[in-house]
Scaffold this active site. Structure first.
Site, PDB file in Angstrom:
ATOM      1  N   SER A  47       0.841  -1.193   0.000  1.00 53.96           N
ATOM      2  CA  SER A  47       0.000   0.000   0.000  1.00 53.96           C
ATOM      3  C   SER A  47       0.885   1.256   0.000  1.00 53.96           C
ATOM      4  O   SER A  47       1.747   1.382  -0.865  1.00 53.96           O
ATOM      5  CB  SER A  47      -0.923  -0.049   1.215  1.00 53.96           C
ATOM      6  OG  SER A  47      -1.950   0.882   1.085  1.00 53.96           O
TER       7      SER A  47
ATOM      8  N   ARG B 205     -11.839   6.272   9.817  1.00 55.39           N
ATOM      9  CA  ARG B 205     -11.287   4.930   9.846  1.00 55.39           C
ATOM     10  C   ARG B 205     -12.316   3.908   9.351  1.00 55.39           C
ATOM     11  O   ARG B 205     -11.974   2.976   8.610  1.00 55.39           O
ATOM     12  CB  ARG B 205     -10.849   4.590  11.266  1.00 55.39           C
ATOM     13  CG  ARG B 205     -10.349   3.184  11.442  1.00 55.39           C
ATOM     14  CD  ARG B 205      -9.112   2.922  10.610  1.00 55.39           C
ATOM     15  NE  ARG B 205      -8.488   1.659  10.958  1.00 55.39           N
ATOM     16  CZ  ARG B 205      -7.400   1.188  10.383  1.00 55.39           C
ATOM     17  NH1 ARG B 205      -6.813   1.886   9.439  1.00 55.39           N
ATOM     18  NH2 ARG B 205      -6.889   0.046  10.748  1.00 55.39           N
TER      19      ARG B 205
ATOM     20  N   ASP C  19      -8.490  -6.477  -4.947  1.00 53.06           N
ATOM     21  CA  ASP C  19      -8.127  -5.162  -4.405  1.00 53.06           C
ATOM     22  C   ASP C  19      -8.666  -4.081  -5.338  1.00 53.06           C
ATOM     23  O   ASP C  19      -8.177  -3.918  -6.451  1.00 53.06           O
ATOM     24  CB  ASP C  19      -6.596  -5.071  -4.308  1.00 53.06           C
ATOM     25  CG  ASP C  19      -6.118  -3.776  -3.661  1.00 53.06           C
ATOM     26  OD1 ASP C  19      -6.924  -2.842  -3.485  1.00 53.06           O
ATOM     27  OD2 ASP C  19      -4.921  -3.707  -3.338  1.00 53.06           O
TER      28      ASP C  19
ATOM     29  N   HIS D  67      -7.869  -5.226  -0.524  1.00 51.94           N
ATOM     30  CA  HIS D  67      -6.565  -4.590  -0.324  1.00 51.94           C
ATOM     31  C   HIS D  67      -5.827  -5.161   0.882  1.00 51.94           C
ATOM     32  O   HIS D  67      -4.613  -5.311   0.866  1.00 51.94           O
ATOM     33  CB  HIS D  67      -6.809  -3.089  -0.164  1.00 51.94           C
ATOM     34  CG  HIS D  67      -5.562  -2.282  -0.008  1.00 51.94           C
ATOM     35  ND1 HIS D  67      -4.588  -2.248  -0.977  1.00 51.94           N
ATOM     36  CD2 HIS D  67      -5.132  -1.479   1.000  1.00 51.94           C
ATOM     37  CE1 HIS D  67      -3.608  -1.441  -0.566  1.00 51.94           C
ATOM     38  NE2 HIS D  67      -3.906  -0.982   0.625  1.00 51.94           N
ATOM     39  N   ASP D  68      -6.566  -5.465   1.950  1.00 55.01           N
ATOM     40  CA  ASP D  68      -5.968  -5.971   3.184  1.00 55.01           C
ATOM     41  C   ASP D  68      -5.243  -7.299   3.014  1.00 55.01           C
ATOM     42  O   ASP D  68      -4.516  -7.718   3.912  1.00 55.01           O
ATOM     43  CB  ASP D  68      -7.052  -6.155   4.252  1.00 55.01           C
ATOM     44  CG  ASP D  68      -6.936  -5.111   5.349  1.00 55.01           C
ATOM     45  OD1 ASP D  68      -6.068  -4.222   5.234  1.00 55.01           O
ATOM     46  OD2 ASP D  68      -7.724  -5.179   6.308  1.00 55.01           O
TER      47      ASP D  68
END
Lengths: 199, 397
Positions: B158, B228, B331, B364-365
């Site tokens: 990232s 967040r 992602d 993405h994680d």
């Protein structure tokens, strides 16, 4: 390593910069790096093979002949290799052009559609021939651009490529003794292997 | 990108990192001068006698230097402890691994919480704008300080990948191998848009106080929490959310969350809502809002091609660095198409590039999670590069 890959490796001198388009499990580039000290890289369409190659420390990227060659600069490589794939790409002529733009030499192998068994099958059965080399039925084959050795030679002539070396090989990749006669090679060779350079 | 309940730390955090302090500081791209410059970092493994086995691991937006040891604030394992350690893909038996907290961060490196020499007060929202180049420049100081000339590898996911790319662009001769994961050579309009929503959430918090919330003994917890929550959605995928939570409703309504501050509609809460609230509320305990603004802005500015008249291959024209670019199929924040763009530019520059798109439905994680193909790729690429770099198997001081 397959016998035809060994024949390809024999065409490549030590320390050459090589791009193997369709590098599969990376056997050829691994061999060229370890035994010839070549800067050998790969492009492969099958993601599992890519991951496997990278996991072995080989420089391989996911991509394919039709879409990724255009992004390399001129003369990036000494040799660009395309093994048993030309008949399956979208635009074979453009792929060849790109190979000889980014590389000084191109090494191309393809299954010969002019082999006598194919001719005989089509003649006698009237149906699309199927052999161990051409083993998928017409409706599911990835081989959308089959050609014969004579077809390929005609294209090279038309586009001004110099055939530096060529071989017809039998199914196991062993050199076949028809080098004097293209006509015979086209009839008895199951695979063809060409070393080309720009005109 | 924490994801599970953490035990609360009773006696206050015990920090185990080291800090480099450079009195003369450093100049930023914007023209401001930061002095002193502090960079907090953790290291693992042993630097070889030849000082040639160092790997710099760059963290993502809300990560920190606690790469492979328990985080003092959350008590949870380091954010990449499944990747970095003895015998792991980034093998600390073999490599010396450095993980610095980014410039602008809030875990010990110079950032908005640091004291401004001119005013004698904390910078807070007056902290100068920084760029990825500035972040890397601060890491260069650290690498110099550690006596390392050439890094064997720079690795990051990232925003960490943005730093890895910037390292090669700015100091090609100092990076033997680069492993940018789930990243992009520029921050897209969509990424900037998400960041802007995050920032607006923070600005809208009544405790924001124009960024001087600490003078009021407050934190914009609601705003930062919402930021967040929203960002967290972008780190996942629809498939991952569906698999994890589906449409399930919590049995006991909202016991973990104070009802007054986070009301539940009609007394019910979907599990995904509860999960996101938890993500938001734990995040505000460990992260500073001004750091969040500073770093998200640095990401927004990131565009390597723009600095070279739109030619993305230009910054890599002279590099001999070996690259391994990794993306994940699900992602959508840093999609494969952006990695492919990068790979093609690297090809154009004649660089040695490996490129793998890993099949995963976790969004993405995925780069932080258990993905065996990622482990294999990282391990194989580093081992292959080590062979080319002539690194011997075990050679320590």
């Amino acid at each position: 390593m397959r016998v035809d890959q060994r024949l390809i490796a024999e065409m490549i001198p030590a320390k050459a910069r090589v791009l193997d388009v369709g590098s599969g499990d990376g056997t050829l580039i691994d061999y060229l790096y370890r035994t010839r000290g070549c800067d050998a890289r790969g492009i492969e369409i099958d993601m599992q093979s890519v991951t496997q190659s990278v996991a072995h420390g080989l420089p391989v990227m996911h991509g394919d002949a039709d879409h990724d060659l255009a992004h390399y600069p001129d003369d990036a490589f000494d040799y660009v290799v395309l093994q048993r794939t030309l008949q399956a790409v979208e635009r074979p002529r453009e792929v060849l052009r790109q190979m000889l733009r980014i590389g000084r030499h191109a090494i191309v192998s393809f299954p010969n559609f002019g082999h006598w068994r194919l001719r005989l099958q089509l003649l006698t059965t009237g149906r699309m021939p199927m052999t161990s080399v051409w083993s998928t039925p017409w409706y599911s084959t990835p081989n959308i651009h089959p050609c014969t050795i004579r077809d390929f030679l005609a294209l090279c002539e038309e586009d001004g490529y110099v055939v530096q070396q060529w071989l017809a090989v039998d199914e196991d990749g062993l050199k076949a003794p028809w080098r004097r006669s293209i006509r015979f090679a086209n009839l008895f060779g199951e695979q063809a292997l060409f070393l080309l350079s720009r005109g | 990108m924490d994801r599970s309940v953490s035990p609360s730390v009773e006696e206050g955090p015990v920090y185990t990192h080291q800090t480099m302090c450079l009195e003369e500081g450093m100049a930023l791209e914007c023209g401001a001068h930061l002095a002193p410059l502090e960079v907090a970092y953790c290291t693992y493994g042993t630097l070889s006698a030849a000082r040639d086995n160092a790997i710099l691991v760059c963290h993502a937006l809300t990560g920190d230097q606690y790469l492979a040891e328990p985080n003092p604030l959350t008590g949870k394992p380091g954010w990449w402890s499944r990747m970095v350690g003895p015998g792991l893909p980034i093998d600390t038996d073999r490599f010396f691994v450095i993980c610095p907290n980014v410039l602008g961060g809030c875990m010990g490196s110079t950032g908005p919480r640091s004291i401004c020499a001119e005013t004698g007060k904390a910078w807070d929202s007056e902290f100068p704008p920084i760029t990825m180049h500035d972040i890397v420049a601060s890491q260069v100081r650290l690498v110099d300080y550690l006596g390392i000339n050439r890094l064997f590898a720079v690795v990051g996911g990232s925003m960490g990948g943005m730093q890895a790319l910037t390292w090669v662009a700015d100091h090609p001769e100092r990076v033997f191998a680069a492993l940018p994961i789930a990243t992009s050579p520029f921050h897209s309009a969509q990424n900037i848009a998400f960041n802007e929503v995050s920032r607006q959430a923070i600005f809208a918090d009544p405790h924001w106080h124009d960024g001087h919330y600490r003078d009021f003994g407050a934190i914009p917890a609601r705003g930062l929490g919402v930021a967040r929550m929203m960002a967290h959605i972008t780190y996942l995928s629809e498939e991952a959310l569906s698999r994890k939570f589906g449409r399930r409703v919590r049995k006991e309504a909202a016991t973990a969350v104070p009802a007054a501050s986070s009301p539940s509609l009609f007394g019910e809460m979907f599990e995904v809502e509860s999960y996101l609230r938890h993500q938001g509320s734990t995040f505000v305990r460990r992260f500073d809002a001004n750091s969040y603004l500073t770093i998200t802005r640095a990401m927004d500015y990131f565009d390597l091609a723009a600095e070279h008249d739109g030619d993305l291959s230009a910054p890599f024209g002279k590099c001999e660095t070996r690259f391994c670019v990794v993306s994940f199929s699900s992602d959508w924040l840093f999609p494969t198409s952006q990695s492919r763009l990068l790979v093609r530019a690297l090809n154009k520059a004649g660089a040695n590039v490996s490129f793998v798109e890993i099949e995963s439905d976790r969004g993405h994680d995925a780069f932080l999670l258990d993905e065996p193909d990622l482990d294999r790729t990282v391990r194989g690429f580093l081992n292959g590069a080590a062979e080319h770099a002539g690194l011997t198997k075990v050679e320590t001081l």
